[in-house]
Design a protein around this motif. Sequence first.
Motif, mmCIF file in Angstrom:
data_model
loop_
_atom_site.group_PDB
_atom_site.id
_atom_site.type_symbol
_atom_site.label_atom_id
_atom_site.label_comp_id
_atom_site.label_asym_id
_atom_site.label_seq_id
_atom_site.Cartn_x
_atom_site.Cartn_y
_atom_site.Cartn_z
ATOM 1 N N ALA A 4 0.913 -1.110 -0.102
ATOM 2 C CA ALA A 4 -0.194 -0.505 0.113
ATOM 3 C C ALA A 4 0.545 0.872 0.430
ATOM 4 O O ALA A 4 2.122 0.801 0.249
ATOM 5 C CB ALA A 4 -0.636 0.085 1.005
ATOM 6 N N LEU A 5 0.504 2.652 -0.339
ATOM 7 C CA LEU A 5 0.561 3.449 -0.364
ATOM 8 C C LEU A 5 0.299 4.278 -0.163
ATOM 9 O O LEU A 5 -1.400 4.429 -0.666
ATOM 10 C CB LEU A 5 1.666 3.865 -1.828
ATOM 11 C CG LEU A 5 2.208 2.843 -2.296
ATOM 12 C CD1 LEU A 5 1.590 2.053 -3.524
ATOM 13 C CD2 LEU A 5 3.581 3.849 -3.570
ATOM 14 N N VAL A 6 0.749 5.478 0.604
ATOM 15 C CA VAL A 6 0.317 6.880 1.076
ATOM 16 C C VAL A 6 1.129 7.431 1.276
ATOM 17 O O VAL A 6 2.454 8.159 0.998
ATOM 18 C CB VAL A 6 0.376 6.045 2.970
ATOM 19 C CG1 VAL A 6 -0.836 7.515 3.663
ATOM 20 C CG2 VAL A 6 -0.826 5.687 3.183
ATOM 21 N N GLY A 7 0.399 8.910 0.198
ATOM 22 C CA GLY A 7 0.956 9.611 0.205
ATOM 23 C C GLY A 7 0.547 11.380 0.497
ATOM 24 O O GLY A 7 -1.064 10.979 0.849
ATOM 25 N N GLU A 8 1.527 12.746 0.322
ATOM 26 C CA GLU A 8 0.748 13.668 0.339
ATOM 27 C C GLU A 8 -0.649 14.099 -0.863
ATOM 28 O O GLU A 8 -1.412 15.057 -0.178
ATOM 29 C CB GLU A 8 1.657 14.658 -0.146
ATOM 30 C CG GLU A 8 2.676 14.464 1.543
ATOM 31 C CD GLU A 8 3.418 16.224 1.103
ATOM 32 O OE1 GLU A 8 3.537 17.081 0.803
ATOM 33 O OE2 GLU A 8 4.533 15.949 1.966
ATOM 34 N N ALA A 9 -0.997 13.154 -1.986
ATOM 35 C CA ALA A 9 -1.304 13.954 -2.570
ATOM 36 C C ALA A 9 -1.702 12.173 -3.326
ATOM 37 O O ALA A 9 -0.615 11.517 -3.701
ATOM 38 C CB ALA A 9 -0.842 14.721 -3.765
ATOM 39 N N PRO A 10 -2.978 11.859 -3.897
ATOM 40 C CA PRO A 10 -2.920 10.795 -5.518
ATOM 41 C C PRO A 10 -2.120 10.800 -6.103
ATOM 42 O O PRO A 10 -1.431 10.125 -6.817
ATOM 43 C CB PRO A 10 -4.616 11.246 -5.980
ATOM 44 C CG PRO A 10 -5.136 12.039 -4.670
ATOM 45 C CD PRO A 10 -3.559 12.815 -4.307
ATOM 46 N N ASN A 11 -1.605 12.497 -7.348
ATOM 47 C CA ASN A 11 -0.581 12.269 -7.860
ATOM 48 C C ASN A 11 0.805 11.712 -7.237
ATOM 49 O O ASN A 11 1.359 10.776 -7.962
ATOM 50 C CB ASN A 11 -0.153 13.503 -8.759
ATOM 51 C CG ASN A 11 -1.196 13.918 -9.365
ATOM 52 O OD1 ASN A 11 -2.321 13.257 -10.115
ATOM 53 N ND2 ASN A 11 -2.035 15.474 -9.482
ATOM 54 N N ASP A 12 1.102 11.124 -6.137
ATOM 55 C CA ASP A 12 2.456 11.645 -5.748
ATOM 56 C C ASP A 12 2.645 9.819 -5.688
ATOM 57 O O ASP A 12 3.041 9.183 -6.136
ATOM 58 C CB ASP A 12 2.500 11.625 -4.374
ATOM 59 C CG ASP A 12 3.112 13.507 -4.211
ATOM 60 O OD1 ASP A 12 2.618 13.902 -5.767
ATOM 61 O OD2 ASP A 12 3.281 14.579 -3.059
ATOM 62 N N THR A 13 1.183 9.508 -5.006
ATOM 63 C CA THR A 13 1.425 7.832 -5.013
ATOM 64 C C THR A 13 0.464 7.545 -6.639
ATOM 65 O O THR A 13 1.876 5.961 -6.272
ATOM 66 C CB THR A 13 0.168 7.851 -3.472
ATOM 67 O OG1 THR A 13 -1.198 7.693 -4.577
ATOM 68 C CG2 THR A 13 0.433 8.057 -2.098
ATOM 69 N N LEU A 14 0.285 7.566 -6.958
ATOM 70 C CA LEU A 14 0.371 6.563 -8.376
ATOM 71 C C LEU A 14 1.855 7.068 -9.018
ATOM 72 O O LEU A 14 2.578 5.829 -10.226
ATOM 73 C CB LEU A 14 -0.888 7.520 -9.175
ATOM 74 C CG LEU A 14 -1.199 6.958 -10.664
ATOM 75 C CD1 LEU A 14 -1.441 5.325 -10.448
ATOM 76 C CD2 LEU A 14 -1.951 7.842 -11.031
ATOM 77 N N SER A 15 2.359 8.313 -9.007
ATOM 78 C CA SER A 15 3.387 8.516 -9.800
ATOM 79 C C SER A 15 4.764 7.161 -9.236
ATOM 80 O O SER A 15 5.184 6.569 -10.333
ATOM 81 C CB SER A 15 3.873 9.578 -9.130
ATOM 82 O OG SER A 15 3.379 10.717 -9.539
ATOM 83 N N ILE A 16 5.163 7.250 -7.239
ATOM 84 C CA ILE A 16 5.589 6.308 -7.319
ATOM 85 C C ILE A 16 4.749 4.946 -7.723
ATOM 86 O O ILE A 16 6.114 3.943 -7.737
ATOM 87 C CB ILE A 16 5.635 6.577 -5.586
ATOM 88 C CG1 ILE A 16 6.569 7.922 -5.072
ATOM 89 C CG2 ILE A 16 6.609 5.365 -4.507
ATOM 90 C CD1 ILE A 16 8.093 7.784 -5.747
ATOM 91 N N GLN A 17 3.838 4.785 -7.278
ATOM 92 C CA GLN A 17 3.772 3.241 -7.608
ATOM 93 C C GLN A 17 3.669 2.587 -8.973
ATOM 94 O O GLN A 17 4.120 1.911 -9.836
ATOM 95 C CB GLN A 17 1.938 2.901 -7.607
ATOM 96 C CG GLN A 17 1.128 1.355 -8.186
ATOM 97 C CD GLN A 17 -0.060 2.048 -8.203
ATOM 98 O OE1 GLN A 17 -0.719 2.429 -8.056
ATOM 99 N NE2 GLN A 17 -1.122 1.294 -8.523
ATOM 100 N N ASN A 18 3.816 3.935 -10.028
ATOM 101 C CA ASN A 18 3.854 3.886 -11.668
ATOM 102 C C ASN A 18 5.494 3.545 -11.941
ATOM 103 O O ASN A 18 5.970 2.703 -12.444
ATOM 104 C CB ASN A 18 3.546 4.861 -12.461
ATOM 105 C CG ASN A 18 1.975 4.960 -12.549
ATOM 106 O OD1 ASN A 18 1.413 4.331 -12.253
ATOM 107 N ND2 ASN A 18 1.763 6.137 -13.347
ATOM 108 N N LEU A 19 6.348 3.973 -10.951
ATOM 109 C CA LEU A 19 7.738 4.269 -10.694
ATOM 110 C C LEU A 19 7.952 2.249 -10.480
ATOM 111 O O LEU A 19 8.986 1.350 -11.146
ATOM 112 C CB LEU A 19 8.357 4.779 -10.224
ATOM 113 C CG LEU A 19 9.627 4.791 -10.403
ATOM 114 C CD1 LEU A 19 10.814 5.271 -11.890
ATOM 115 C CD2 LEU A 19 10.405 6.173 -9.711
ATOM 116 N N LEU A 20 7.381 2.294 -9.311
ATOM 117 C CA LEU A 20 7.857 1.274 -8.509
ATOM 118 C C LEU A 20 7.662 -0.388 -9.148
ATOM 119 O O LEU A 20 8.276 -1.946 -9.120
ATOM 120 C CB LEU A 20 7.123 0.961 -6.733
ATOM 121 C CG LEU A 20 7.637 1.761 -5.750
ATOM 122 C CD1 LEU A 20 6.867 1.604 -5.123
ATOM 123 C CD2 LEU A 20 9.264 1.506 -6.085
ATOM 124 N N VAL A 21 6.442 -0.382 -10.178
ATOM 125 C CA VAL A 21 5.916 -1.106 -10.995
ATOM 126 C C VAL A 21 7.458 -2.121 -12.735
ATOM 127 O O VAL A 21 7.226 -2.810 -12.561
ATOM 128 C CB VAL A 21 4.734 -0.755 -11.516
ATOM 129 C CG1 VAL A 21 4.214 -1.718 -12.929
ATOM 130 C CG2 VAL A 21 3.212 -0.746 -10.846
#
Length: 187
Positions: A4-21
Motif C-alpha cells: 500500500a502507498l500513502v502520500g500527500e496527494a493522489p498524484n504522488d502515490t500513483l507516480s511512485i506506484q508507476n515507477l515501482l511497477v
Amino acid sequence: MKVALVGEAPNDTLSIQNLLVKRYSSNISFFSLLNRINGSQLDNQKTKRFLRIEYETKKPDIVIFIRDLDDILPSVEKIANRKLYFSSSNSVVDKKGIFLLNVFEIEALILADIETFNKIYNCNIKSIPEPMSIIEPKELLRSYSKDYNESHNPDVFKKLNFENTLNCSYFNLFILKLDQEINKIIS
C-alpha cells in the motif's frame, strides 16, 4: 504480495506506484490508501483512524509512506517532524511501514532522469548530478516547460528510466530498504 502507498496527494502515490511497477511488477500488487487525504491532513489524528480502518480492511504486507521534505539537507527540524509523522503512522499499521522522504519534493526523481523529461516536453535541461540538492524542482521544471504541470507526474513517471532514478540518493536508499522488507516477507 500487497504493498500500500500513502502520500500527500493522489498524484504522488500513483507516480511512485508507476515507477515501482517497473521493478516489481511480477510479484507485487500496489494500491493506495487514504486517497482523499492531502498534504498536512496526513498529520491529523482523525486521519490515523481512517488509515487503521483501511489497513485492516485491505491487509497490505508493506505500507510505503510518501512525504516531501520541502527543504534540502540538512534540515534537522523538518526531518524530525517527518520522522515523527512516520513513527506515529507506522504504529497504526503494525510497524509494516517504510518511509520514502522526497528531498526537496517528488519532482527530484524527474530531475534524476531529466533526459526523459526533455523528450516529453521538448526541453533541453542539462543533466543534474545531485537532484536532491535542487531547491523547488517543480518550479525548475515549469521554468523550462510551460506545458508541464505536477498533475502530469503519473504519466511522466511511467516513462522514467527506473535505473536513472536511483541516481537520486534518497530514492536509492529507499529501494534498498524496500528490497530488504520484500526479502524478509518472501523468506
